[in-house]
Scaffold this motif. Structure first.
Motif, PDB file in Angstrom:
ATOM      1  N   ILE A 194       0.833  -1.206   0.000  1.00  0.00           N
ATOM      2  CA  ILE A 194       0.000   0.000   0.000  1.00  0.00           C
ATOM      3  C   ILE A 194       0.870   1.259   0.000  1.00  0.00           C
ATOM      4  CG2 ILE A 194      -1.922   1.135   1.185  1.00  0.00           C
ATOM      5  CD1 ILE A 194      -2.571  -1.667   0.277  1.00  0.00           C
ATOM      6  N   GLN A 195       2.033   1.155   0.632  1.00  0.00           N
ATOM      7  CA  GLN A 195       2.953   2.300   0.675  1.00  0.00           C
ATOM      8  C   GLN A 195       3.178   2.867  -0.712  1.00  0.00           C
ATOM      9  OE1 GLN A 195       6.740   1.547   2.454  1.00  0.00           O
ATOM     10  NE2 GLN A 195       5.924   1.529   4.519  1.00  0.00           N
ATOM     11  N   ALA A 196       3.423   1.967  -1.661  1.00  0.00           N
ATOM     12  CA  ALA A 196       3.742   2.412  -3.011  1.00  0.00           C
ATOM     13  C   ALA A 196       2.576   3.190  -3.620  1.00  0.00           C
ATOM     14  CB  ALA A 196       4.101   1.218  -3.884  1.00  0.00           C
ATOM     15  N   GLN A 197       1.340   2.767  -3.329  1.00  0.00           N
ATOM     16  CA  GLN A 197       0.179   3.496  -3.850  1.00  0.00           C
ATOM     17  C   GLN A 197       0.179   4.932  -3.355  1.00  0.00           C
ATOM     18  OE1 GLN A 197      -3.359   1.407  -2.638  1.00  0.00           O
ATOM     19  NE2 GLN A 197      -2.804  -0.490  -3.661  1.00  0.00           N
ATOM     20  N   ASN A 200       3.077   7.042  -4.816  1.00  0.00           N
ATOM     21  CA  ASN A 200       2.754   7.460  -6.177  1.00  0.00           C
ATOM     22  C   ASN A 200       1.722   8.575  -6.181  1.00  0.00           C
ATOM     23  OD1 ASN A 200       4.536   5.682  -7.250  1.00  0.00           O
ATOM     24  ND2 ASN A 200       3.027   4.297  -8.154  1.00  0.00           N
TER      25      ASN A 200
END
Lengths: 371, 349
Positions: A194-197, A200
């Motif tokens: 979820i971090q990457a979402q 971004n």
């Protein structure tokens, strides 16, 4: 870079918290120097990343910059306006332009307010949007920007997953149309996927809305990913500041080097080849920081002269600002780390026994009260 | 025979009026002496419940069911009665928890908490126990151990507390150590110290270590073999290098693609896994990862994908795995396609 490009300038900012003791009368017996003389500038539209370990003062700096914690000294200039001496009414008007995103979306969202109410509150406070329909339109736009569906409006925070909650927190900041967003550990409470979402999303919002960020985080990989400039803090002061790529390829301050070498990289080949600089002991107490260079008690490169009695100031070395007396000579490998304070281990091939395995030596003052 | 052999472990929590939760669903793995095995996954994947079940720490409630076996050196840990389990726990099998502040007793000095273990399992008392405790604290790198023995947990920093906890865990030289997110609450420089300490313990004493973590970086530096968990099942098992070089399960590949790396540049977009852990099918309805998977096929939603074991000792639970570089991807649903990693026995749980 002209001065117009600088959105935020912090000059010699200090935040000292008094330590009080006494039964009837509180007597101040000392100060925790959470932030002790920080200078930094954030150009408009860019991201400044602030890293450091817990207790280094990075969150306090972020809060003091927004005047959420009153600074003890120094100046914060936001778009040409000095904030520390601004009357409360004018400061409140300025707050619309600088917003904050918090670490834990569960504790920073009121569980008894639905999303519409959470997002409306700021608009009402700042008198944006004349009536309910206008506000609804603004809120709708904000939801679109952060990628939440319209039906979210009537829901409560507990009905969302961690990533979605963080999006609500971001929407609450974005709905007021701010120029600066201070994000304090925006992804550290989230799962890896979820971090990457969210990372971004922050990048996209910066591009589409021209936002300026101050991102505070302990995760160096995340900070490197989203920052143009990174500042490394240690015990209330910046020890190094450099463009993101340069900081990671050529860290100059011994603390930055140790920090970089300690971050695990998800790649066995890299992990096996890396030289790890192990620091001895814990962070000293910010109530009683070491004299001279604050890092000298843990520094593998500490020298008998200057380090213990002369506090280094930030100085320019080839595009970086570094607070170390010996940065050039460490970079040229003229000075080698002494093994008394810490150990450097290089894992041998195949991830087996490191060639030298020192137990971190107990050189630090034993009564460090970190946590 | 491995030191610890976990076979088809399952844990379900049932509550009246609610759907039964399969927290752990058919998890199997084994650990040899001197080996570091990783259990990796996000919150809710069942990695902590797995370790609690092995240690016998799950609360006994009517709705809690534990199935399968966890054979440690010939004894099934799950079948032991409380007395026998207490003898093994702390002596042969020990555990390190994530948050040292909540796993240490706040009103008892550190020294007593360490000597308690020594008294229970090694029959040491008085001065002998105290001397041994000083040695242990010194061994894990706590400065001035004599003074620290008299201190309470709140007087120690986070890193110190974790060291004290490790000292307690290794007090009886256990043959198996389970570390549940041992460094998650710590700063990176302290994390590096603790990981180095754990590596040393494994090398010097041949202790088997089960490392439970969400941090792929920690896994890459520590583990010999890795089990990736998703929604209570192991979705991929491999040795360290193959897993990171050529992940086969789309979830593993997705995780690796979504982590920002210290050695990648500014602005390279991350590839997040869409959706969240909440979007999970229950396994009997198909692959639990299917709702978030970019390689999803219709077959994924029909039945649970079988565990595929390849000849190089890897296994994964996917009908359409990420192809190995240089291999033409096999068509899913045609198990007979002659591709190098398809001609192995397929076992089904």
């Amino acid at each position: 870079m002209t001065d117009n490009d600088i959105l935020v300038e912090v000059r010699d900012l200090k935040v000292h918290f008094p330590i009080k003791r006494g039964v009837l009368f509180d007597r101040t017996i000392g100060h925790v120097k959470a932030v002790d003389g920080v200078d930094l500038r954030i150009p408009r539209g860019q991201t400044y990343g602030l890293v450091g370990e817990s207790g280094c003062g990075k969150s306090t700096l972020g809060r003091a910059l927004l005047q959420l914690t009153a600074p003890t000294g120094g100046e914060v200039v936001f778009d040409g306006v000095e904030l520390t001496t601004l009357p409360p009414a004018r400061l409140r008007a300025m707050r619309r332009r600088m917003q904050m995103i918090f670490q834990d979306p569960m504790s920073s969202l009121d569980p008894r307010q639905n999303v519409e109410s959470i997002l409306t509150e700021g608009l009402q406070t700042h008198g944006i949007g004349g009536n309910r329909d206008e506000r609804r339109a603004l809120i709708g736009e904000a939801l679109d920007k952060v990628g939440l569906p319209r039906w979210a409006l009537s829901r409560y925070p507990h009905e969302f997953s961690g990533g979605q909650r963080q999006r609500i927190g971001i929407a609450r900041a974005v709905v007021l149309g701010p120029e600066l967003i201070v994000a304090d550990e925006p992804v550290s409470a989230l799962d890896v996927s979820i971090q990457a979402q969210v990372v971004n999303l922050l990048d996209e919002l910066q591009e589409s809305l021209g936002l300026t960020y101050l991102v505070i985080a302990h995760d160096l990989a995340v900070v490197r990913h989203i920052s143009d400039t990174v500042g490394v803090m240690y015990l209330g002061a910046l020890v190094e500041e450099a463009p993101s790529d340069r900081l990671y390829t050529e860290p100059l301050h011994p603390y930055t080097r140790a920090l970089m070498s300690a971050v695990p990289v998800p790649d066995p080949d890299v992990e096996d080849r890396r030289e790890r600089i192990l620091l001895a002991g814990d962070l000293p107490s910010p109530a009683n920081p070491p004299a001279g260079c604050r890092f000298h008690t843990r520094c593998p490169w500490a020298q008998p002269t200057r380090c213990a009695d002369e506090r280094p100031v930030l100085r320019d070395i080839g595009g970086s600002r570094v607070a170390c007396h010996w940065a050039e000579r460490i970079a040229s490998e003229e000075l080698r780390p002494n093994h008394a304070g810490a150990g450097v281990t290089r894992a041998s091939d195949g991830g087996e026994a490191p060639e030298s395995v020192p137990i971190p030596a107990p050189t630090v003052k034993a009564d460090s009260t970190d946590g | 025979m491995a030191l610890l052999d976990v076979n088809d472990l399952s844990v379900t929590f049932a509550r009246r009026g609610q759907r039964t939760v399969h927290a752990v669903d058919g998890v199997s793995f084994s650990v040899d002496a001197g080996e570091v095995v990783g259990l990796v996954g996000e919150s809710g994947c069942g990695k902590s419940v797995t370790s609690m079940a092995i240690m016998g720490l799950l609360p006994r409630r009517p709705g809690t069911r534990i199935g399968g076996t966890a054979v440690f050196d010939g004894t099934d840990l799950l079948g032991l009665d409380d007395r026998a389990r207490r003898d093994i726990r702390g002596r042969d099998v020990a555990m390190i928890f994530q948050d040292p502040l909540s796993s240490l007793n706040p009103v008892i000095p550190i020294g007593l908490q360490v000597t308690e273990v020594l008294a229970r399992h090694r029959g040491m008392t008085g001065d002998t126990a105290r001397k041994e405790a000083v040695g242990l604290l010194d061994r894990v790198g706590i400065p001035d151990p004599n003074r620290r023995l008299k201190e309470y947990p709140h007087q120690l920093s986070g890193g110190m507390r974790q060291r004290a906890l490790i000292a307690m865990a290794v007090a009886c030289r256990p043959r198996l150590l389970i570390a549940d997110e041992p460094t998650t609450a710590l700063d990176v420089t302290i994390q590096a110290q603790i990981l180095e300490l754990l590596k040393e313990l494994v090398q010097e004493s041949g202790t088997a270590l089960v490392m439970i973590t969400h941090d792929l970086g920690v896994v890459a530096g520590m583990c010999d073999s890795i089990n990736v968990l998703y929604a209570g099942r192991v979705v991929e098992t491999a040795r360290r290098r193959p897993l990171f070089r050529t992940p086969r399960h789309p979830y593993t590949a997705g995780l690796l693609g979504s982590v920002p790396r210290l050695d990648s540049g500014r602005g390279e977009p991350l590839n997040p896994i869409p959706g969240s852990v909440r979007d999970v099918l229950s396994w009997p309805e198909g692959c639990a990862f299917a709702p978030r998977c970019s390689r999803r096929l219709d077959a994924c939603l029909d039945e649970t994908p079988p565990l595929v074991r390849t000849h190089d000792g890897r296994s994964y639970r996917c009908v359409d795995p990420v192809p190995l570089p240089g291999v033409v991807p096999a068509q899913a649903g045609q198990p007979g396609t002659p591709s190098p990693e398809r001609n192995e026995e397929e076992t089904r749980d």
